[in-house]
Enzyme design. Sequence first.
Site, PDB file in Angstrom:
ATOM      1  N   ARG A 258       0.777  -1.127  -0.002  1.00 40.41           N
ATOM      2  CA  ARG A 258      -0.003   0.276   0.131  1.00 40.41           C
ATOM      3  C   ARG A 258       0.989   1.292  -0.003  1.00 40.41           C
ATOM      4  O   ARG A 258       0.527   2.199  -0.531  1.00 40.41           O
ATOM      5  CB  ARG A 258      -0.812   0.234   1.201  1.00 40.41           C
ATOM      6  CG  ARG A 258      -1.673   1.200   1.378  1.00 40.41           C
ATOM      7  CD  ARG A 258      -2.502   1.176   2.561  1.00 40.41           C
ATOM      8  NE  ARG A 258      -3.155   2.320   2.812  1.00 40.41           N
ATOM      9  CZ  ARG A 258      -3.124   3.102   3.968  1.00 40.41           C
ATOM     10  NH1 ARG A 258      -2.553   2.394   4.912  1.00 40.41           N
ATOM     11  NH2 ARG A 258      -3.864   3.862   4.367  1.00 40.41           N
ATOM     12  N   SER A 368     -17.183  -5.725   6.601  1.00 37.61           N
ATOM     13  CA  SER A 368     -17.201  -4.547   7.417  1.00 37.61           C
ATOM     14  C   SER A 368     -15.900  -4.539   8.246  1.00 37.61           C
ATOM     15  O   SER A 368     -15.543  -5.266   8.656  1.00 37.61           O
ATOM     16  CB  SER A 368     -18.362  -4.740   8.476  1.00 37.61           C
ATOM     17  OG  SER A 368     -18.381  -3.712   9.360  1.00 37.61           O
ATOM     18  N   ASN A 369     -15.373  -3.164   7.944  1.00 35.60           N
ATOM     19  CA  ASN A 369     -14.247  -2.680   8.536  1.00 35.60           C
ATOM     20  C   ASN A 369     -14.461  -1.801   9.616  1.00 35.60           C
ATOM     21  O   ASN A 369     -14.425  -0.641   9.281  1.00 35.60           O
ATOM     22  CB  ASN A 369     -13.152  -2.262   7.586  1.00 35.60           C
ATOM     23  CG  ASN A 369     -11.652  -1.820   8.032  1.00 35.60           C
ATOM     24  OD1 ASN A 369     -11.546  -2.181   9.361  1.00 35.60           O
ATOM     25  ND2 ASN A 369     -10.905  -1.024   7.379  1.00 35.60           N
ATOM     26  N   SER A 372     -10.979   1.062  11.726  1.00 33.37           N
ATOM     27  CA  SER A 372     -10.573   2.663  11.577  1.00 33.37           C
ATOM     28  C   SER A 372     -11.088   3.213  13.004  1.00 33.37           C
ATOM     29  O   SER A 372     -10.730   4.279  13.416  1.00 33.37           O
ATOM     30  CB  SER A 372     -11.061   3.315  10.404  1.00 33.37           C
ATOM     31  OG  SER A 372     -12.201   3.142  10.224  1.00 33.37           O
ATOM     32  N   HIS A 421     -26.058 -20.916   8.598  1.00 34.08           N
ATOM     33  CA  HIS A 421     -25.483 -22.325   8.594  1.00 34.08           C
ATOM     34  C   HIS A 421     -26.636 -23.228   8.209  1.00 34.08           C
ATOM     35  O   HIS A 421     -26.338 -24.537   8.156  1.00 34.08           O
ATOM     36  CB  HIS A 421     -25.188 -22.498  10.259  1.00 34.08           C
ATOM     37  CG  HIS A 421     -24.294 -23.708  10.361  1.00 34.08           C
ATOM     38  ND1 HIS A 421     -23.991 -24.492   9.467  1.00 34.08           N
ATOM     39  CD2 HIS A 421     -23.628 -24.141  11.630  1.00 34.08           C
ATOM     40  CE1 HIS A 421     -22.833 -25.295   9.672  1.00 34.08           C
ATOM     41  NE2 HIS A 421     -22.749 -25.101  11.382  1.00 34.08           N
ATOM     42  N   ASP A 425     -21.803 -24.779   5.320  1.00 30.26           N
ATOM     43  CA  ASP A 425     -21.046 -25.436   6.376  1.00 30.26           C
ATOM     44  C   ASP A 425     -19.966 -24.819   6.675  1.00 30.26           C
ATOM     45  O   ASP A 425     -19.318 -24.002   6.040  1.00 30.26           O
ATOM     46  CB  ASP A 425     -20.825 -26.931   5.990  1.00 30.26           C
ATOM     47  CG  ASP A 425     -20.137 -27.013   4.819  1.00 30.26           C
ATOM     48  OD1 ASP A 425     -19.030 -26.621   4.601  1.00 30.26           O
ATOM     49  OD2 ASP A 425     -20.781 -27.333   3.697  1.00 30.26           O
TER      50      ASP A 425
HETATM   51  N1  COA Z   1      -7.023  -0.754  11.714  1.00 30.30           N
HETATM   52  C1  COA Z   1      -6.491   0.147  11.994  1.00 30.30           C
HETATM   53  N2  COA Z   1      -6.593   0.986  10.948  1.00 30.30           N
HETATM   54  C2  COA Z   1      -7.318   1.210  10.083  1.00 30.30           C
HETATM   55  C3  COA Z   1      -7.977   0.166   9.801  1.00 30.30           C
HETATM   56  C4  COA Z   1      -8.098  -1.109  10.657  1.00 30.30           C
HETATM   57  N3  COA Z   1      -8.761  -2.096  10.674  1.00 30.30           N
HETATM   58  N4  COA Z   1      -9.058   0.200   8.687  1.00 30.30           N
HETATM   59  C5  COA Z   1      -8.571   1.419   8.333  1.00 30.30           C
HETATM   60  N5  COA Z   1      -7.462   1.884   8.986  1.00 30.30           N
HETATM   61  C6  COA Z   1      -7.114   3.324   9.134  1.00 30.30           C
HETATM   62  C7  COA Z   1      -6.958   3.547   7.542  1.00 30.30           C
HETATM   63  O1  COA Z   1      -5.956   3.097   6.839  1.00 30.30           O
HETATM   64  C8  COA Z   1      -6.938   5.055   7.635  1.00 30.30           C
HETATM   65  O2  COA Z   1      -5.652   5.470   8.016  1.00 30.30           O
HETATM   66  P1  COA Z   1      -4.476   6.374   7.227  1.00 30.30           P
HETATM   67  O3  COA Z   1      -5.440   7.668   6.687  1.00 30.30           O
HETATM   68  O4  COA Z   1      -3.622   6.610   7.980  1.00 30.30           O
HETATM   69  O5  COA Z   1      -4.256   5.571   5.853  1.00 30.30           O
HETATM   70  C9  COA Z   1      -8.044   5.355   8.681  1.00 30.30           C
HETATM   71  O6  COA Z   1      -8.034   4.227   9.361  1.00 30.30           O
HETATM   72  C10 COA Z   1      -9.067   5.666   8.139  1.00 30.30           C
HETATM   73  O7  COA Z   1      -9.822   5.077   7.255  1.00 30.30           O
HETATM   74  P2  COA Z   1     -11.138   5.585   6.445  1.00 30.30           P
HETATM   75  O8  COA Z   1     -10.895   6.878   6.064  1.00 30.30           O
HETATM   76  O9  COA Z   1     -12.312   5.337   7.258  1.00 30.30           O
HETATM   77  O10 COA Z   1     -11.168   4.520   5.403  1.00 30.30           O
HETATM   78  P3  COA Z   1     -11.116   3.105   5.112  1.00 30.30           P
HETATM   79  O11 COA Z   1     -11.079   3.002   3.623  1.00 30.30           O
HETATM   80  O12 COA Z   1     -10.499   2.271   5.801  1.00 30.30           O
HETATM   81  O13 COA Z   1     -12.678   2.745   5.762  1.00 30.30           O
HETATM   82  C11 COA Z   1     -15.161   2.833   5.811  1.00 30.30           C
HETATM   83  C12 COA Z   1     -14.020   3.183   4.953  1.00 30.30           C
HETATM   84  C13 COA Z   1     -16.161   3.268   5.331  1.00 30.30           C
HETATM   85  C14 COA Z   1     -15.280   1.223   6.050  1.00 30.30           C
HETATM   86  C15 COA Z   1     -15.011   3.617   7.313  1.00 30.30           C
HETATM   87  O14 COA Z   1     -14.798   4.796   7.122  1.00 30.30           O
HETATM   88  C16 COA Z   1     -16.078   3.100   8.209  1.00 30.30           C
HETATM   89  O15 COA Z   1     -17.137   3.936   8.177  1.00 30.30           O
HETATM   90  N6  COA Z   1     -15.955   2.130   9.134  1.00 30.30           N
HETATM   91  C17 COA Z   1     -17.227   1.994  10.138  1.00 30.30           C
HETATM   92  C18 COA Z   1     -17.537   0.731   9.728  1.00 30.30           C
HETATM   93  C19 COA Z   1     -18.898   0.356  10.771  1.00 30.30           C
HETATM   94  O16 COA Z   1     -19.472   1.169  11.193  1.00 30.30           O
HETATM   95  N7  COA Z   1     -18.972  -1.113  10.899  1.00 30.30           N
HETATM   96  C20 COA Z   1     -19.849  -1.811  12.042  1.00 30.30           C
HETATM   97  C21 COA Z   1     -20.933  -2.266  11.257  1.00 30.30           C
HETATM   98  S1  COA Z   1     -22.062  -2.760  12.480  1.00 30.30           S
END
Ligand code: COA
Length: 451
Positions: A258, A368-369, A372, A421, A425
């Site tokens: 990256r 889902s991430n 951040s 499930h 599986d």
């Molecule tokens: N661990 C640590 N840092 C993380 C990370 C993780 N798993 N995922 C992303 N980051 C970092 C990114 O690299 C970025 O840092 P940088 O600017 O230094 O590179 C920073 O966090 C912010 O990232 P973001 O702008 O949010 O972009 P993204 O593409 O990583 O994520 C979304 C996009 C839409 C997924 C995110 O903004 C979001 O809304 N997440 C919440 C999802 C959520 O609510 N899930 C719950 C469902 S119940």
Amino acid sequence: MRSLRVLHGSQPKLARFFRSSRIGLSLVPFKLADIGEGILKVDVLQVFVKEGDVVQEFDKLCEVQSDKATVEITSKVSGKIQKLYVQKGASANVGSVIADIVVEGDVHGAVHSTPATQSAPSTPAASGQPASSRPVNGKVLATPATRRIAIENNVDLSQVTPTGKGGRTMKEDVIRYLEGGPVTAAPAPVVASTPTPSTPVVAKVAATTAYGVVAKVDRTVAITGIRKAMVKAMTEANKIPSFGASDEIELSNLMRLRGEMKPLFEARDKNLKLSFMPFFLKAASLALLQFPELNAYTNDDCTELLVKGSHNIGFAMDTPMGLVVPNVKNVESKSIFDIAKDLQELMAKGARSGFSPSDLQGGTFTISNIGSIGATYTKPVIFAPQVAIGAIGRMQKVPRFDAKDNVIKAHIINVSWCADHRVVDGATMVRFNNLFKTYVEQPAMMLMDSK
Ligand code: COA
């Protein structure tokens, strides 16, 4: 012209103003009353008014915090703020003047804010309130705020058992009465104000609590919009018998890649930000090519599995509206650059609440991430009728062993999968996980397999 009574210090400027006024005015020093529990000083968190503002009784003046509670101080009088003595971020002594308020008519002495705590009020001497008791003639003793709550909720104060000093009826007594609590003296005569779902008693009480103070009390919030949709979707999802599996994924290679790709992306599109998400989506899509039954819908009675041709991969997004799950269409035929662009566009739409229906429809698989925001471990819930979902937690730097048993610094994310499930599986889900993990840990393989 009626007389002017200046009650707090000499105010020549104000006196000039009063001389030109045709109505009787008084200058009331509004003091911060003893808030009990030996608290002598509070921090001023917010000031809601400025000099020259006209305030009504019960309008918020400021919010103060002791080490025991945070309370809003509201005005006990209607008038114009002549002078403010509190500042946001500063501290204020109990008994000090918060503001000088010019009021109509003759008012004698300073006015004190009311104690903010839920416990018994401060002594009459300390708060400046007259001594109170329930007199033999049956007249109920209560502060104006208590009376106001009672009026708004059609409560006959004589029916409420007082617990205040000297037989005074407290706002808590009225609230307890409304809630049917044990201290209530008689059946609740609130028939005329039976709460409707849109005007719950608790919300009403919260809006008009103690005289001089809006305490932090329970409130009722309507579940509308996206939250309402979430109630429906998640309630349905929870009926699905699901299977979960979690794993650790090492991100060092992906972080390096990256880092190399970021300037290349910026050279092509200076506004494009490359995060980890495009790689996660592509890795999922490549793995789905090998496990197509995870990119599928079930019907209600699980008699059919509709395996989807396109990989429209949804991702949970935290937006000002709440949780939204848009999807990137046809990830299987897109490059990392294309995916990053689509993601960025969807994120911009999310920030301004500007999704089109198609952005949110047609998802076939979800990742889902939440990392951040935080959280190391996750437990995703299936987004029916899809059959599988993954969630990623926060990356951590932790010690791990390498292939030669040396301790290394690893960049670990935890990924958790949840699958329906009834139709998936555990072995399939875990094999999918293994492939996803391989792509993320060795991103060069993504290039190898991308079409
Ligand atoms: N661990 C640590 N840092 C993380 C990370 C993780 N798993 N995922 C992303 N980051 C970092 C990114 O690299 C970025 O840092 P940088 O600017 O230094 O590179 C920073 O966090 C912010 O990232 P973001 O702008 O949010 O972009 P993204 O593409 O990583 O994520 C979304 C996009 C839409 C997924 C995110 O903004 C979001 O809304 N997440 C919440 C999802 C959520 O609510 N899930 C719950 C469902 S119940």
